[in-house]
Design a protein around this motif. Structure first.
Motif, PDB file in Angstrom:
ATOM      1  N   THR A 171     -61.732 -16.731 -41.975  1.00 13.86           N
ATOM      2  CA  THR A 171     -60.554 -16.097 -42.660  1.00 13.86           C
ATOM      3  C   THR A 171     -60.346 -16.621 -43.945  1.00 13.86           C
ATOM      4  O   THR A 171     -60.095 -15.966 -44.779  1.00 13.86           O
ATOM      5  N   GLN A 226     -53.407  -0.409 -36.996  1.00 17.45           N
ATOM      6  CA  GLN A 226     -52.072  -0.990 -36.852  1.00 17.45           C
ATOM      7  C   GLN A 226     -52.613  -2.446 -37.546  1.00 17.45           C
ATOM      8  O   GLN A 226     -53.686  -2.930 -37.151  1.00 17.45           O
ATOM      9  N   VAL A 227     -52.023  -2.664 -38.337  1.00 16.28           N
ATOM     10  CA  VAL A 227     -52.407  -4.422 -39.178  1.00 16.28           C
ATOM     11  C   VAL A 227     -51.788  -5.452 -38.308  1.00 16.28           C
ATOM     12  O   VAL A 227     -52.701  -6.418 -38.360  1.00 16.28           O
ATOM     13  N   THR A 250     -54.015  -8.250 -35.851  1.00 19.61           N
ATOM     14  CA  THR A 250     -55.387  -8.298 -36.224  1.00 19.61           C
ATOM     15  C   THR A 250     -55.704  -9.658 -37.140  1.00 19.61           C
ATOM     16  O   THR A 250     -55.042 -10.179 -37.772  1.00 19.61           O
ATOM     17  N   THR A 251     -57.123  -9.515 -37.230  1.00 12.87           N
ATOM     18  CA  THR A 251     -57.632 -10.786 -37.989  1.00 12.87           C
ATOM     19  C   THR A 251     -57.502 -10.328 -39.493  1.00 12.87           C
ATOM     20  O   THR A 251     -57.125 -11.289 -40.373  1.00 12.87           O
ATOM     21  N   ALA A 304     -49.156 -11.980 -38.119  1.00 13.88           N
ATOM     22  CA  ALA A 304     -50.313 -11.669 -37.331  1.00 13.88           C
ATOM     23  C   ALA A 304     -50.128 -12.092 -35.865  1.00 13.88           C
ATOM     24  O   ALA A 304     -51.065 -11.455 -35.286  1.00 13.88           O
ATOM     25  N   VAL A 320     -58.566 -14.185 -32.268  1.00 11.50           N
ATOM     26  CA  VAL A 320     -58.274 -12.880 -33.013  1.00 11.50           C
ATOM     27  C   VAL A 320     -57.291 -13.465 -34.119  1.00 11.50           C
ATOM     28  O   VAL A 320     -57.702 -13.152 -35.395  1.00 11.50           O
ATOM     29  N   THR A 321     -56.278 -14.062 -33.980  1.00 11.46           N
ATOM     30  CA  THR A 321     -55.329 -14.487 -35.020  1.00 11.46           C
ATOM     31  C   THR A 321     -54.927 -15.890 -34.865  1.00 11.46           C
ATOM     32  O   THR A 321     -54.171 -16.401 -35.755  1.00 11.46           O
ATOM     33  N   THR A 335     -49.052  -1.528 -27.029  1.00  7.89           N
ATOM     34  CA  THR A 335     -49.041  -3.026 -27.564  1.00  7.89           C
ATOM     35  C   THR A 335     -48.018  -3.878 -26.948  1.00  7.89           C
ATOM     36  O   THR A 335     -46.873  -3.521 -26.899  1.00  7.89           O
ATOM     37  N   ALA A 364     -51.310  -8.162 -27.351  1.00  8.15           N
ATOM     38  CA  ALA A 364     -51.826  -8.368 -28.657  1.00  8.15           C
ATOM     39  C   ALA A 364     -51.503  -9.628 -29.329  1.00  8.15           C
ATOM     40  O   ALA A 364     -52.318 -10.025 -30.243  1.00  8.15           O
ATOM     41  N   SER A 365     -50.658 -10.493 -28.550  1.00  7.75           N
ATOM     42  CA  SER A 365     -50.238 -11.723 -29.323  1.00  7.75           C
ATOM     43  C   SER A 365     -49.641 -12.726 -28.204  1.00  7.75           C
ATOM     44  O   SER A 365     -48.861 -12.147 -27.508  1.00  7.75           O
TER      45      SER A 365
END
Lengths: 258, 250
Positions: free
Chosen positions: A51, A121-122, A125-126, A205, A211-212, B134, B162-163
């Motif tokens: 990244t 959808q931002v 995500t990476t 993020a 992923v993040t 989500t 998602a997180s």
């Protein structure tokens, strides 16, 4: 050089070196390799390097034209614009993350548009990591370039255009080559800043392995359960940062030395 | 040379100014390290305690429980420590920073936070595994995350979050901003954000009840007052205030 300068200089150096030394002293260095070579930390390291590389590229693609515009154009209000460009330098990273979320989040106006029109959808995500890193790192590049542009070169550009070169040719053949040394150091700074980015990433993020969850986020997560392993990861981050700066920086400096 | 002297004086001033932040005479200051989720209820209790004990001032350090344990083991001065889970209190105990055995003063359970009106129609825990939803949870490393993991194990429902956030307030934030459709938070957090999020309680939450222990810190400068604060939190007034915030009885 007056010798008195040695005192504050030594204090300044101590302020940077001693904390890192403290980290080293408290760490059981024999355990470090074992702690680092877990899947989770290697994944985080890879994600961080990838990244940061992409966001450095984004900084260059977007930041070079921006620096040229800031240094060369005489549009009214350019000073205000310059202050705005430097804003990410002073904004607390968490605020930067919130700002990004309010723009590109699902209810942010751009994020809403993206969601409705493209189903994109931002956050989480990476790509969000890269945007956050680019946001905080770009000022470093712009500042280095703008300084180089202002300290010289305008004369060459003017002469080139009086000799009949079109603006695009002048930019390509005169401005860009003049910028190269500063571009090198600016890119390294941006890369290092992107590598260390934490606040904007975790806010915008999120944090998910692979992923993040970049290395700084992994350090934070790990610190909740096992400080030793968090410190080991932190050392990894420090080593990577020093290698990056040491490998790339001298070349950039040699360039500026002419 | 005079310049050097001035410089050194300035430097020492800087260092000592950074070093000595405490002070004050007359009133006694009780320093309470407490889990972030206790912010509202402990702040409410502070006023009651101070009026019951004139000349005492309660000062808080609210943060994640593991951060507080780290501060304590690294020598931070405190009189009382209230943790959001048993694991971190145990860590503090093993590090030898506690005076006596901790007592549990409250419990907390998970709930599902969704946007007001529950637009996605989440009805229970199993719904969280639906594709296209989500979901944000806490990382397994933090108490709310380990509780989430426990519920997943007991129900056999595997979430694809998602997180994995660092603390429960971050999860709540992401539901509030609308970036997450649903988040697993504590009942107390959902209560503190009433109006901004809606709650979907689920029976499986009872499988992962989280208990909050409190203890006096070793070498507390106000050991007597510290004991009184602990008793106060465990007593009727404490109970009432904690109940108001959504905590369960121990």
């Amino acid at each position: 050089m007056p010798w008195v300068l040695w005192v504050p200089a030594a204090l300044a150096l101590a302020l940077v070196v001693l904390p890192v030394a403290g980290l080293l002293v408290r760490t059981d260095l024999r355990r470090v390799p074992g702690l680092i070579v877990s899947d989770a930390s290697l994944t985080a390291l890879r994600l961080s390097l990838e990244t940061a590389a992409v966001s450095t590229l984004a900084c260059i693609v977007l930041g070079v034209p921006l620096a040229v515009v800031l240094a060369r154009s005489a549009v009214p209000g350019i000073r205000v614009l310059r202050a705005v460009v430097l804003l990410p330098l002073v904004l607390p990273p968490v605020v930067g993350g919130l700002a990004l979320l309010y723009l590109l989040g699902r209810k942010g106006f751009l994020g809403y548009l993206l969601g409705v029109t493209a189903g994109v959808q931002v956050p989480f995500t990476t790509a969000a990591v890269i945007i956050a890193q680019t946001f905080v790192a770009m000022p470093f590049l712009v500042v280095s370039l703008e300084g180089a542009l202002r300290s010289g070169g305008e004369r060459y550009e003017r002469i080139a255009s009086t000799l009949g070169a079109r603006p695009w040719t002048v930019f390509r053949r005169v401005t860009l080559p003049l910028l190269l040394p500063a571009l090198g150091s600016g890119a390294v700074l941006s890369f290092a800043r992107a590598l260390g980015e934490f606040g904007a990433t975790i806010t915008f993020a999120g944090s998910l392995e692979g992923v993040t969850r970049t290395l700084p986020l992994a350090v934070y997560t790990e610190a909740e359960v096992d400080v030793d392993s968090a410190v080991a990861l932190a050392l990894l981050l420090i080593v990577v940062a020093i290698v990056v700066i040491a490998v790339a920086r001298p070349r950039a400096l040699e360039g500026t030395a002419r | 040379m005079r310049k050097l002297g001035a410089l050194l004086a300035a430097a020492t001033l800087l260092i000592t100014a950074c070093g000595s932040s405490s002070g004050g005479t007359g009133t006694k200051t009780l320093t309470v390290f407490a889990a972030a989720s206790l912010t509202e209820s402990f702040t409410a209790l502070k006023a009651q305690f101070e009026s019951a004990h004139p000349g005492t001032q309660v000062r808080f350090n609210f943060a994640g429980s593991s951060a507080l344990v780290q501060q304590l083991t690294n020598g931070a001065r405190a009189d009382v420590f209230a943790s959001a889970d048993q694991a971190n209190m145990d860590k503090a105990g093993q590090a030898g920073v506690l005076d006596g055995a901790p007592s549990v003063f409250a419990t907390n359970v998970l709930t599902i936070a969704v946007a007001p009106g529950n637009p996605k129609g989440v009805a229970g825990f199993a719904d969280l595994a639906t594709r296209g939803l989500t979901v944000v949870v806490c990382a397994p490393q933090v108490p709310c995350g380990s509780a989430t993991q426990k519920v997943e194990q007991k129900t056999g429902v595997t979430l694809r979050p998602a997180s994995e956030e660092q603390d429960v307030k971050q999860v709540l934030n992401k539901v509030q901003t609308g970036d997450a459709d649903a988040g697993l938070v504590y009942v107390t957090d959902a209560a503190s954000a009433a109006g901004k999020v809606a709650r979907v309680d689920f029976p499986e939450a009872a499988q992962a009840v989280n208990s909050y222990p409190i203890a006096v810190v070793k070498n507390a400068s106000e050991a007597g007052r510290a004991k009184e604060w602990v008793d106060f939190v465990l007593g009727q007034q404490g109970r009432a205030e904690l109940q108001k915030a959504g905590f369960g009885a121990p």
